[in-house]
Design a protein around this motif. Sequence first.
Motif, PDB file in Angstrom:
ATOM      1  N   LEU A 155       0.819  -1.214   0.000  1.00 49.04           N
ATOM      2  CA  LEU A 155       0.000   0.000   0.000  1.00 49.04           C
ATOM      3  C   LEU A 155       0.852   1.262   0.000  1.00 49.04           C
ATOM      4  O   LEU A 155       1.979   1.269   0.477  1.00 49.04           O
ATOM      5  CB  LEU A 155      -0.903   0.013   1.237  1.00 49.04           C
ATOM      6  CG  LEU A 155      -1.786  -1.215   1.440  1.00 49.04           C
ATOM      7  CD1 LEU A 155      -2.405  -1.179   2.817  1.00 49.04           C
ATOM      8  CD2 LEU A 155      -2.860  -1.279   0.371  1.00 49.04           C
ATOM      9  N   HIS A 173     -10.369   3.965   1.539  1.00 48.63           N
ATOM     10  CA  HIS A 173      -9.128   3.550   0.892  1.00 48.63           C
ATOM     11  C   HIS A 173      -9.472   2.936  -0.471  1.00 48.63           C
ATOM     12  O   HIS A 173     -10.572   2.409  -0.672  1.00 48.63           O
ATOM     13  CB  HIS A 173      -8.390   2.531   1.755  1.00 48.63           C
ATOM     14  CG  HIS A 173      -8.304   2.907   3.201  1.00 48.63           C
ATOM     15  ND1 HIS A 173      -7.417   3.850   3.676  1.00 48.63           N
ATOM     16  CD2 HIS A 173      -9.024   2.483   4.281  1.00 48.63           C
ATOM     17  CE1 HIS A 173      -7.571   3.976   4.995  1.00 48.63           C
ATOM     18  NE2 HIS A 173      -8.538   3.160   5.376  1.00 48.63           N
ATOM     19  N   VAL A 175      -8.356   0.191  -3.530  1.00 48.37           N
ATOM     20  CA  VAL A 175      -7.570  -1.008  -3.812  1.00 48.37           C
ATOM     21  C   VAL A 175      -7.886  -1.477  -5.229  1.00 48.37           C
ATOM     22  O   VAL A 175      -9.045  -1.431  -5.663  1.00 48.37           O
ATOM     23  CB  VAL A 175      -7.877  -2.136  -2.801  1.00 48.37           C
ATOM     24  CG1 VAL A 175      -7.133  -3.414  -3.171  1.00 48.37           C
ATOM     25  CG2 VAL A 175      -7.502  -1.701  -1.382  1.00 48.37           C
ATOM     26  N   ILE A 249     -13.341   0.286   1.839  1.00 44.68           N
ATOM     27  CA  ILE A 249     -12.522   0.040   0.655  1.00 44.68           C
ATOM     28  C   ILE A 249     -13.372   0.267  -0.589  1.00 44.68           C
ATOM     29  O   ILE A 249     -14.513  -0.192  -0.671  1.00 44.68           O
ATOM     30  CB  ILE A 249     -11.980  -1.393   0.640  1.00 44.68           C
ATOM     31  CG1 ILE A 249     -10.946  -1.582   1.738  1.00 44.68           C
ATOM     32  CG2 ILE A 249     -11.371  -1.734  -0.720  1.00 44.68           C
ATOM     33  CD1 ILE A 249     -10.486  -3.020   1.867  1.00 44.68           C
ATOM     34  N   ARG A 255      -4.987   0.665 -11.221  1.00 44.89           N
ATOM     35  CA  ARG A 255      -3.759   0.241 -10.550  1.00 44.89           C
ATOM     36  C   ARG A 255      -2.509   0.795 -11.239  1.00 44.89           C
ATOM     37  O   ARG A 255      -1.511   1.089 -10.588  1.00 44.89           O
ATOM     38  CB  ARG A 255      -3.688  -1.284 -10.502  1.00 44.89           C
ATOM     39  CG  ARG A 255      -2.456  -1.761  -9.722  1.00 44.89           C
ATOM     40  CD  ARG A 255      -2.279  -3.248  -9.733  1.00 44.89           C
ATOM     41  NE  ARG A 255      -1.028  -3.614  -9.101  1.00 44.89           N
ATOM     42  CZ  ARG A 255      -0.548  -4.850  -9.039  1.00 44.89           C
ATOM     43  NH1 ARG A 255      -1.233  -5.849  -9.569  1.00 44.89           N
ATOM     44  NH2 ARG A 255       0.606  -5.090  -8.456  1.00 44.89           N
ATOM     45  N   GLU A 263      -0.489  -1.673  -4.644  1.00 40.49           N
ATOM     46  CA  GLU A 263      -1.725  -2.361  -5.018  1.00 40.49           C
ATOM     47  C   GLU A 263      -2.956  -1.673  -4.435  1.00 40.49           C
ATOM     48  O   GLU A 263      -4.080  -2.062  -4.717  1.00 40.49           O
ATOM     49  CB  GLU A 263      -1.649  -3.819  -4.534  1.00 40.49           C
ATOM     50  CG  GLU A 263      -0.537  -4.586  -5.216  1.00 40.49           C
ATOM     51  CD  GLU A 263      -0.112  -5.829  -4.460  1.00 40.49           C
ATOM     52  OE1 GLU A 263       0.488  -6.715  -5.106  1.00 40.49           O
ATOM     53  OE2 GLU A 263      -0.371  -5.921  -3.244  1.00 40.49           O
ATOM     54  N   GLY A 264      -2.703  -0.668  -3.612  1.00 42.46           N
ATOM     55  CA  GLY A 264      -3.801   0.088  -3.027  1.00 42.46           C
ATOM     56  C   GLY A 264      -3.302   1.422  -2.504  1.00 42.46           C
ATOM     57  O   GLY A 264      -2.100   1.610  -2.283  1.00 42.46           O
TER      58      GLY A 264
END
Length: 280
Positions: A155, A173, A175, A249, A255, A263-264
């Motif tokens: 992250l 967040h 992802v 999330i 990405r 990855e997030g």
Amino acid sequence: MYAEVMIATNTFFNYTVLAFANRIGWIENKKRYLFLSAFIAGTITVTFSHYFISVFLSFFLMIGIAFWRKRSQIIKAIALTLLASLFAGGLLTAIAPLYHTSSSLFMFVNFALIATGGLYLLTKHVLHINIANSERELLFSSHLRLFGQTKELTLFIDSGNVCKEPLSNEPVHFVAAEMLQDILPESLFQAICDWEFDRKVGLDNLPKEFISKLRLIPITTIQQEKTWVIGMKYDEWKVNEQNLPRGYIVMTRLRDKFPHGAEGILHSSSYYHLKKRSVS
């Protein structure tokens, strides 16, 4: 009535100064101690205002009550509280001529509001600088538990991500969707991928058994367009072995735009929560 307003104004100002030191210094003492100390100091200052020494006594008493549980950081608390007081004092000195025809009560109330606003903006600015200057150090390994399944993710904390779920005010967040495909129930993953915002339908087209953990969240896209997305409440999220606060999330297909191969992207407040725990 005048005395009550003066005590309230002093309490308000004292609490803001203490909150600044508490946050910037990563001291993180409980807010109830900050408020209690601000109130006691404000009361003493107003009650014994004709004694000059009362200013010094109330200051050190305020520090003692506010940070008595963080005695190892008391010197830092004193320094930061003095810094905040000097900043606020300088700000008020600069604007004082504008109030030379105003009543004392009006002036004091305005001073408290202006000093509080100035300290709030300074706090946000300092935290933003901390994040921006540490960006390359903000890549973390983590373990996410979502719908009973666990996934390891790399992250990045983004200082520009200030998105929050509007009802709970909890952080949001982002992802990459591909990283969650193998841990989400297939029906839910596909339903979220196919979902498009419709005010009349909302979440009605999603699997009913998961609705309690889903929320509609407003966001602004990179193109500055406002839209709504689906947020999922996670069970637990450990970053560097430290638990993140509760939050949501949102899956994204961007990405390739995440920095440093992450990855997030974590909410900007994650920096504060991880930092304060590392110095506790």
